[in-house]
Design a protein around this motif. Structure first.
Motif, PDB file in Angstrom:
ATOM      1  N   THR A   1     -15.058  -0.952   2.829  1.00 31.83           N
ATOM      2  CA  THR A   1     -14.429   0.172   3.439  1.00 31.83           C
ATOM      3  C   THR A   1     -13.238   0.708   2.253  1.00 31.83           C
ATOM      4  O   THR A   1     -12.377   1.476   2.792  1.00 31.83           O
ATOM      5  CB  THR A   1     -13.520  -0.505   4.491  1.00 31.83           C
ATOM      6  OG1 THR A   1     -12.728  -1.822   3.844  1.00 31.83           O
ATOM      7  CG2 THR A   1     -14.472  -1.194   5.543  1.00 31.83           C
ATOM      8  N   SER A   2     -13.372   0.525   1.055  1.00 32.39           N
ATOM      9  CA  SER A   2     -12.435   1.093   0.158  1.00 32.39           C
ATOM     10  C   SER A   2     -13.275   0.818  -1.194  1.00 32.39           C
ATOM     11  O   SER A   2     -14.226   0.243  -1.470  1.00 32.39           O
ATOM     12  CB  SER A   2     -11.077   0.449  -0.080  1.00 32.39           C
ATOM     13  OG  SER A   2     -11.340  -0.923  -0.479  1.00 32.39           O
TER      14      SER A   2
ATOM     15  N   THR B   1      -7.180  -0.368  -5.169  1.00 32.22           N
ATOM     16  CA  THR B   1      -8.243   0.100  -4.202  1.00 32.22           C
ATOM     17  C   THR B   1      -7.900   1.465  -3.709  1.00 32.22           C
ATOM     18  O   THR B   1      -6.706   1.828  -3.650  1.00 32.22           O
ATOM     19  CB  THR B   1      -8.306  -0.644  -3.001  1.00 32.22           C
ATOM     20  OG1 THR B   1      -7.423  -0.932  -2.334  1.00 32.22           O
ATOM     21  CG2 THR B   1      -8.952  -2.213  -3.456  1.00 32.22           C
TER      22      THR B   1
ATOM     23  N   PHE C   1      -7.272  -5.518  -9.202  1.00 29.62           N
ATOM     24  CA  PHE C   1      -7.868  -4.200  -8.828  1.00 29.62           C
ATOM     25  C   PHE C   1      -6.971  -3.331  -8.145  1.00 29.62           C
ATOM     26  O   PHE C   1      -6.223  -4.047  -7.201  1.00 29.62           O
ATOM     27  CB  PHE C   1      -9.236  -4.040  -8.347  1.00 29.62           C
ATOM     28  CG  PHE C   1     -10.151  -5.040  -9.291  1.00 29.62           C
ATOM     29  CD1 PHE C   1     -10.813  -4.198 -10.312  1.00 29.62           C
ATOM     30  CD2 PHE C   1     -10.627  -6.212  -8.820  1.00 29.62           C
ATOM     31  CE1 PHE C   1     -11.856  -5.120 -11.030  1.00 29.62           C
ATOM     32  CE2 PHE C   1     -11.768  -6.760  -9.503  1.00 29.62           C
ATOM     33  CZ  PHE C   1     -12.249  -6.323 -10.975  1.00 29.62           C
TER      34      PHE C   1
ATOM     35  N   SER D   1       0.943  -1.242   0.008  1.00 32.58           N
ATOM     36  CA  SER D   1      -0.101   0.126   0.055  1.00 32.58           C
ATOM     37  C   SER D   1       0.953   1.369  -0.088  1.00 32.58           C
ATOM     38  O   SER D   1       2.148   1.191   0.482  1.00 32.58           O
ATOM     39  CB  SER D   1      -1.078  -0.085   1.201  1.00 32.58           C
ATOM     40  OG  SER D   1      -0.117   0.049   2.462  1.00 32.58           O
ATOM     41  N   VAL D   2       0.487   2.269  -0.437  1.00 28.58           N
ATOM     42  CA  VAL D   2       0.985   3.564  -0.449  1.00 28.58           C
ATOM     43  C   VAL D   2       0.054   4.628   0.220  1.00 28.58           C
ATOM     44  O   VAL D   2      -1.137   4.754  -0.363  1.00 28.58           O
ATOM     45  CB  VAL D   2       1.543   4.180  -1.866  1.00 28.58           C
ATOM     46  CG1 VAL D   2       2.252   5.251  -2.033  1.00 28.58           C
ATOM     47  CG2 VAL D   2       2.265   2.801  -2.322  1.00 28.58           C
ATOM     48  N   THR D   3       0.563   5.173   1.113  1.00 23.51           N
ATOM     49  CA  THR D   3      -0.434   6.571   1.767  1.00 23.51           C
ATOM     50  C   THR D   3       0.221   7.698   1.352  1.00 23.51           C
ATOM     51  O   THR D   3       1.432   7.924   1.685  1.00 23.51           O
ATOM     52  CB  THR D   3      -0.533   6.142   3.311  1.00 23.51           C
ATOM     53  OG1 THR D   3      -1.020   4.707   3.423  1.00 23.51           O
ATOM     54  CG2 THR D   3      -1.309   7.451   3.859  1.00 23.51           C
TER      55      THR D   3
ATOM     56  N   ARG E   1     -12.767   0.701  -5.565  1.00 27.70           N
ATOM     57  CA  ARG E   1     -11.527   0.234  -6.744  1.00 27.70           C
ATOM     58  C   ARG E   1     -11.587   1.197  -7.856  1.00 27.70           C
ATOM     59  O   ARG E   1     -12.591   1.834  -8.159  1.00 27.70           O
ATOM     60  CB  ARG E   1     -12.005  -1.131  -7.273  1.00 27.70           C
ATOM     61  CG  ARG E   1     -12.064  -2.084  -6.171  1.00 27.70           C
ATOM     62  CD  ARG E   1     -12.412  -3.441  -6.586  1.00 27.70           C
ATOM     63  NE  ARG E   1     -12.158  -4.456  -5.657  1.00 27.70           N
ATOM     64  CZ  ARG E   1     -12.283  -5.914  -5.791  1.00 27.70           C
ATOM     65  NH1 ARG E   1     -12.894  -6.228  -6.814  1.00 27.70           N
ATOM     66  NH2 ARG E   1     -12.180  -6.799  -4.830  1.00 27.70           N
TER      67      ARG E   1
ATOM     68  N   SER F   1      -3.945   0.810  -2.858  1.00 29.90           N
ATOM     69  CA  SER F   1      -3.575  -0.711  -2.420  1.00 29.90           C
ATOM     70  C   SER F   1      -3.966  -1.594  -3.413  1.00 29.90           C
ATOM     71  O   SER F   1      -4.978  -1.485  -3.795  1.00 29.90           O
ATOM     72  CB  SER F   1      -3.932  -1.147  -0.864  1.00 29.90           C
ATOM     73  OG  SER F   1      -3.593  -2.472  -0.727  1.00 29.90           O
ATOM     74  N   PRO F   2      -3.040  -2.446  -4.064  1.00 32.82           N
ATOM     75  CA  PRO F   2      -3.222  -3.500  -4.843  1.00 32.82           C
ATOM     76  C   PRO F   2      -4.334  -4.388  -4.210  1.00 32.82           C
ATOM     77  O   PRO F   2      -4.136  -4.829  -3.078  1.00 32.82           O
ATOM     78  CB  PRO F   2      -2.142  -4.175  -5.358  1.00 32.82           C
ATOM     79  CG  PRO F   2      -1.025  -3.756  -4.472  1.00 32.82           C
ATOM     80  CD  PRO F   2      -1.525  -2.441  -3.727  1.00 32.82           C
ATOM     81  N   ALA F   3      -5.389  -5.184  -4.692  1.00 28.94           N
ATOM     82  CA  ALA F   3      -6.340  -6.212  -4.243  1.00 28.94           C
ATOM     83  C   ALA F   3      -5.366  -7.250  -4.127  1.00 28.94           C
ATOM     84  O   ALA F   3      -5.564  -8.208  -3.316  1.00 28.94           O
ATOM     85  CB  ALA F   3      -7.386  -6.261  -5.262  1.00 28.94           C
TER      86      ALA F   3
END
Lengths: 45, 174
Positions: free
Chosen positions: B99-100, B66, B64, B36-38, B102, B156-158
């Motif tokens: 909660t997210s 997200t 996907f 993930s990248v924030t 795509r 974030s990638p699924a």
């Protein structure tokens, strides 16, 4: 020698670190509930 | 001087600069093999609406991508999209709510653009997205009903991880 568990990496701006327990639990829960791309394609066919 | 053509030494009039449609707010380079990248501190009172450009990213999985807002968390997302596999003859429609949201279909390399409306305001946040990879094209949209203000977001990638490429956040002038 104990085996080191490699956790998924998260990036927050320029900081990259392994997931915490809470992050890992949330990550695995979301992955478990998500429909993968392959299912989406097969569902539509 | 008349915008949009400027010459060396021109005076930059306020009226001209205030007519510029967008400004680069933040650039983030994506690391190696991250799940993930924030991106923090990119939404503020300076702009109501934003364009996020994600480019030249390598994904391990064709799956996907997200999108989650930092402040407005919870089971408050709804989204829908159509994507096309280049080798196929039909498009696939997908939708969901959780909660997210795509916002792209990744491939070996992909790019995505997400238009985000009102993420910092205390209002619902809407977004539409387009993406292209080496295997798929995507057009989608959605919203987050949580009206809590957000100052950043996470992609974030699924499945799998992301490596390389950049995320640029532009603010549209109010």
């Amino acid at each position: 020698m104990a085996t080191e568990i490699k956790r998924p990496l998260v990036q927050i701006d320029d900081l990259i670190r392994e997931m915490t327990d809470e992050e890992l639990a949330a990550y695995e829960a979301e992955k478990a509930n998500a429909s993968p791309l392959s299912n989406s394609i097969s569902d539509a066919s | 001087m008349t915008f949009p053509v400027f010459a060396t030494g021109d005076v930059l009039n306020a009226s001209d600069l205030n007519a510029v449609s967008g400004w680069l707010v933040k650039t983030q380079t994506i690391g190696s093999a991250v799940s993930s990248v924030t991106v923090t501190s990119c939404f503020s009172a300076d702009y109501d609406n934003y364009r996020i450009v994600i480019a030249n990213v390598a994904a391990t999985n064709a799956d996907f991508l997200t999108f989650t807002l930092s402040g407005a968390t919870g089971t408050s997302y709804a989204w829908g999209a159509t994507f096309t596999q280049y080798t196929g003859t039909t498009s696939t429609t997908v939708s969901g709510g959780s909660t997210s949201a795509r916002v792209a279909v990744m491939g070996g390399k992909f790019q995505a653009a997400i238009e985000v409306g009102s993420p910092f305001l205390s209002a619902i946040t809407t977004f539409n997205s387009t993406s292209a990879s080496d295997g798929y094209s995507w057009q989608g949209g959605g919203y987050n009903s949580n009206t809590t203000s957000s100052t950043g977001f996470t992609i974030s990638p699924a499945a799998g991880t992301l490596t390389g490429g950049t995320i640029k956040v532009y603010g549209y002038r109010n």
